[in-house]
Design a protein around this motif. Structure first.
Motif, PDB file in Angstrom:
ATOM      1  N   ASP A   1       0.800  -1.226   0.000  1.00 13.76           N
ATOM      2  CA  ASP A   1       0.000   0.000   0.000  1.00 13.76           C
ATOM      3  C   ASP A   1       0.837   1.283   0.000  1.00 13.76           C
ATOM      4  O   ASP A   1       0.298   2.375  -0.142  1.00 13.76           O
ATOM      5  CB  ASP A   1      -0.921   0.025   1.241  1.00 13.76           C
ATOM      6  CG  ASP A   1      -2.040  -0.992   1.149  1.00 13.76           C
ATOM      7  OD1 ASP A   1      -2.361  -1.397   0.017  1.00 13.76           O
ATOM      8  OD2 ASP A   1      -2.586  -1.366   2.201  1.00 13.76           O
TER       9      ASP A   1
ATOM     10  N   ARG B   1       0.681   4.191  -2.575  1.00 12.23           N
ATOM     11  CA  ARG B   1      -0.527   5.012  -2.621  1.00 12.23           C
ATOM     12  C   ARG B   1      -0.439   6.226  -1.717  1.00 12.23           C
ATOM     13  O   ARG B   1      -1.305   7.092  -1.745  1.00 12.23           O
ATOM     14  CB  ARG B   1      -1.730   4.164  -2.228  1.00 12.23           C
ATOM     15  CG  ARG B   1      -1.972   2.976  -3.168  1.00 12.23           C
ATOM     16  CD  ARG B   1      -2.875   1.932  -2.548  1.00 12.23           C
ATOM     17  NE  ARG B   1      -4.173   2.470  -2.156  1.00 12.23           N
ATOM     18  CZ  ARG B   1      -5.095   1.778  -1.507  1.00 12.23           C
ATOM     19  NH1 ARG B   1      -4.840   0.527  -1.138  1.00 12.23           N
ATOM     20  NH2 ARG B   1      -6.248   2.316  -1.206  1.00 12.23           N
ATOM     21  N   VAL B   2       0.612   6.294  -0.903  1.00 12.69           N
ATOM     22  CA  VAL B   2       0.735   7.368   0.086  1.00 12.69           C
ATOM     23  C   VAL B   2       1.668   8.448  -0.434  1.00 12.69           C
ATOM     24  O   VAL B   2       2.804   8.177  -0.824  1.00 12.69           O
ATOM     25  CB  VAL B   2       1.268   6.827   1.430  1.00 12.69           C
ATOM     26  CG1 VAL B   2       1.382   7.969   2.438  1.00 12.69           C
ATOM     27  CG2 VAL B   2       0.361   5.728   1.962  1.00 12.69           C
TER      28      VAL B   2
ATOM     29  N   LYS C   1      -3.250   9.411  11.277  1.00  9.33           N
ATOM     30  CA  LYS C   1      -4.286   8.451  10.880  1.00  9.33           C
ATOM     31  C   LYS C   1      -5.230   9.067   9.843  1.00  9.33           C
ATOM     32  O   LYS C   1      -5.652   8.390   8.895  1.00  9.33           O
ATOM     33  CB  LYS C   1      -5.068   7.990  12.108  1.00  9.33           C
ATOM     34  CG  LYS C   1      -4.252   7.118  13.047  1.00  9.33           C
ATOM     35  CD  LYS C   1      -5.053   6.749  14.293  1.00  9.33           C
ATOM     36  CE  LYS C   1      -4.235   5.897  15.245  1.00  9.33           C
ATOM     37  NZ  LYS C   1      -4.962   5.554  16.484  1.00  9.33           N
TER      38      LYS C   1
ATOM     39  N   SER D   1      -5.703   7.632   6.186  1.00 13.21           N
ATOM     40  CA  SER D   1      -7.065   7.219   5.848  1.00 13.21           C
ATOM     41  C   SER D   1      -7.515   7.838   4.530  1.00 13.21           C
ATOM     42  O   SER D   1      -8.173   7.192   3.707  1.00 13.21           O
ATOM     43  CB  SER D   1      -8.016   7.614   6.977  1.00 13.21           C
ATOM     44  OG  SER D   1      -9.350   7.285   6.654  1.00 13.21           O
ATOM     45  N   GLN D   2      -7.125   9.095   4.300  1.00 11.63           N
ATOM     46  CA  GLN D   2      -7.464   9.752   3.038  1.00 11.63           C
ATOM     47  C   GLN D   2      -6.793   9.070   1.858  1.00 11.63           C
ATOM     48  O   GLN D   2      -7.307   9.086   0.737  1.00 11.63           O
ATOM     49  CB  GLN D   2      -7.045  11.220   3.098  1.00 11.63           C
ATOM     50  CG  GLN D   2      -7.902  12.059   4.037  1.00 11.63           C
ATOM     51  CD  GLN D   2      -7.363  13.471   4.204  1.00 11.63           C
ATOM     52  OE1 GLN D   2      -6.362  13.846   3.596  1.00 11.63           O
ATOM     53  NE2 GLN D   2      -8.027  14.268   5.040  1.00 11.63           N
ATOM     54  N   ALA D   3      -5.640   8.442   2.111  1.00 10.43           N
ATOM     55  CA  ALA D   3      -4.948   7.702   1.041  1.00 10.43           C
ATOM     56  C   ALA D   3      -5.543   6.314   0.842  1.00 10.43           C
ATOM     57  O   ALA D   3      -5.145   5.594  -0.074  1.00 10.43           O
ATOM     58  CB  ALA D   3      -3.466   7.589   1.366  1.00 10.43           C
ATOM     59  N   GLY D   4      -6.485   5.941   1.701  1.00  9.33           N
ATOM     60  CA  GLY D   4      -7.160   4.651   1.554  1.00  9.33           C
ATOM     61  C   GLY D   4      -6.349   3.471   2.036  1.00  9.33           C
ATOM     62  O   GLY D   4      -6.506   2.358   1.537  1.00  9.33           O
ATOM     63  N   VAL D   5      -5.453   3.690   3.020  1.00 10.78           N
ATOM     64  CA  VAL D   5      -4.650   2.583   3.536  1.00 10.78           C
ATOM     65  C   VAL D   5      -4.938   2.391   5.018  1.00 10.78           C
ATOM     66  O   VAL D   5      -5.369   3.314   5.710  1.00 10.78           O
ATOM     67  CB  VAL D   5      -3.138   2.826   3.324  1.00 10.78           C
ATOM     68  CG1 VAL D   5      -2.830   2.984   1.855  1.00 10.78           C
ATOM     69  CG2 VAL D   5      -2.663   4.055   4.104  1.00 10.78           C
ATOM     70  N   LYS D   6      -4.680   1.195   5.492  1.00  8.51           N
ATOM     71  CA  LYS D   6      -4.883   0.876   6.895  1.00  8.51           C
ATOM     72  C   LYS D   6      -3.597   1.127   7.679  1.00  8.51           C
ATOM     73  O   LYS D   6      -2.500   0.939   7.173  1.00  8.51           O
ATOM     74  CB  LYS D   6      -5.295  -0.597   7.051  1.00  8.51           C
ATOM     75  CG  LYS D   6      -6.652  -0.928   6.457  1.00  8.51           C
ATOM     76  CD  LYS D   6      -6.981  -2.388   6.685  1.00  8.51           C
ATOM     77  CE  LYS D   6      -8.361  -2.732   6.143  1.00  8.51           C
ATOM     78  NZ  LYS D   6      -8.704  -4.158   6.361  1.00  8.51           N
TER      79      LYS D   6
ATOM     80  N   ASP E   1      -7.820  -0.178  13.150  1.00  8.76           N
ATOM     81  CA  ASP E   1      -8.962   0.437  12.490  1.00  8.76           C
ATOM     82  C   ASP E   1     -10.225  -0.409  12.616  1.00  8.76           C
ATOM     83  O   ASP E   1     -11.303   0.025  12.239  1.00  8.76           O
ATOM     84  CB  ASP E   1      -8.638   0.715  11.019  1.00  8.76           C
ATOM     85  CG  ASP E   1      -8.096  -0.513  10.313  1.00  8.76           C
ATOM     86  OD1 ASP E   1      -7.694  -1.467  11.006  1.00  8.76           O
ATOM     87  OD2 ASP E   1      -8.069  -0.524   9.071  1.00  8.76           O
TER      88      ASP E   1
END
Length: 357
Positions: free
Chosen positions: A74, A77-78, A119, A123-128, A278
């Motif tokens: 992931d 994606r960040v 966090k 979270s905005q990047a869609g990762v845990k 989460d």
């Protein structure tokens, strides 16, 4: 007192103590503190160099934090936020070492992030987010030559390899045995070499480390080859495991050998200590009890798993205990984490069963 009643009385006391204590491993975490961030920046003057160095430290620390708390698949994606946003995420900066020169700033900094903004960003990047609870280890470097095991205060390349190994940002930060008179009064090098559990416990009254690593080199100090191995002892559960033996050509390779042993320890602990907060859930399980030791082992190992938030004793019988586990993550993740701690969680008909592997 009849044996069954005696057994149940002792078991009830153990279960009650476990329920009152919450049963979970301490959830303290250094997840959002990034240590040992090195910067070397040049600018028109010393003031600007320092400002730019601190900004660079925030950016580097943010990248290191992503590598720590985001799964490898992931991370792409960040996107690291801009300097203004990062400044708002940082709670504080600790200046470990600083050196300024005209137009230059060289420093080692620790960057402390605020959990909630981090966090929200991830979270905005869609990762845990996965938090890793650290577990310190005491490393006992021993060298066995032709004359036997060297004294605890012996100065050699193996001890130096561990002493200079930087583990501050890992999941398993290490403390190297001092080898001073207090240690020598508590144990002998020979007792540690054979993994005498009583000696290890005696020594650990001073260090209070949850994990003890006896790291052993065998061979001549004057040349190679050298054999590297040892054992890992869990002071919480009493479990022991061997460190696989390897061969290195000479003492110049011992720093690499120490790094490889530590890397394996770090990976093994991360498989247990990485907690995705989460989501959380509960699960009703039963523990088969054939002897008092069965429950003691389950209790100890549950207490070493950070993903287990709490344990509630629902019912007690002489041959089984029924528990409700509160845990972070999914059931599949819980099964994998418990397996890493030596516990099997599986289905028995329509009920979940928990037992020592």
């Amino acid at each position: 007192m009849p044996p069954v009643r005696w057994f149940s009385t002792i078991l009830l006391a153990l279960l009650t103590a476990f329920s009152l204590s919450g049963g979970a491993f301490a959830q303290g975490s250094n997840t959002y503190t990034v240590t040992g961030v090195d910067v070397d920046v040049t600018a028109p003057d010393a003031v600007q160099a320092r400002q730019q160095g601190i900004a660079e430290a925030r950016r580097k620390a943010a990248k290191m934090l992503v590598d720590r708390v985001v799964a490898p698949e992931d991370r792409a994606r960040v996107t690291i936020p801009g300097d203004a946003s990062l400044e708002g995420m940082v709670r504080g900066i600790e200046f470990v070492r600083e050196r300024s020169a005209p137009g230059r700033y060289i420093a080692t900094l620790n960057v402390v992030f605020q959990p909630d903004p981090v966090k929200a960003w991830l979270s905005q990047a869609g990762v845990k987010v996965a938090e890793t609870v650290s577990r310190p280890a005491l490393v006992i470097p021993l060298w066995k030559g032709q004359a036997g095991v060297e004294p605890l205060n012996d100065s050699n390349a193996w001890r130096e390899a561990w002493r200079t190994l930087d583990t501050s940002s890992s999941a398993v930060p290490v403390t190297v045995l001092r080898g001073d008179q207090l240690d020598q009064n508590a144990v002998t090098a020979e007792e540690l070499y054979v993994g005498d559990v009583s000696a290890l416990a005696r020594l650990n009254e001073r260090y209070r480390a949850p994990t003890i690593v006896v790291a052993i080199v065998e061979g001549s100090k004057d040349g190679g080859p050298l054999t590297v191995g040892g054992l890992r002892y869990d002071a919480q559960t009493g479990a022991r495991s061997e460190i696989p033996r390897t061969t290195v050509p000479d003492s110049t390779q011992l720093a690499t050998a120490a790094q490889q042993i530590h890397q394996k320890l770090d990976e093994q602990w991360r498989s247990v200590a990485t907690v995705r907060r989460d989501s959380q859930d509960t699960l009703d399980v039963y523990v088969p009890i054939r002897a008092l030791g069965d429950w003691v082992q389950v209790r100890q190992r549950l207490g070493s798993v950070p993903a287990v938030k709490g344990v509630v004793v629902r019912q007690l019988e002489s041959d089984r205990a029924e528990l409700r586990l509160e845990y972070f993550g999914t059931t599949d993740e819980l099964q994998r984490t418990l397996a890493s701690a030596g516990l099997v969680l599986d289905k028995d008909a329509d009920k979940w069963r928990l037992q020592v592997r």
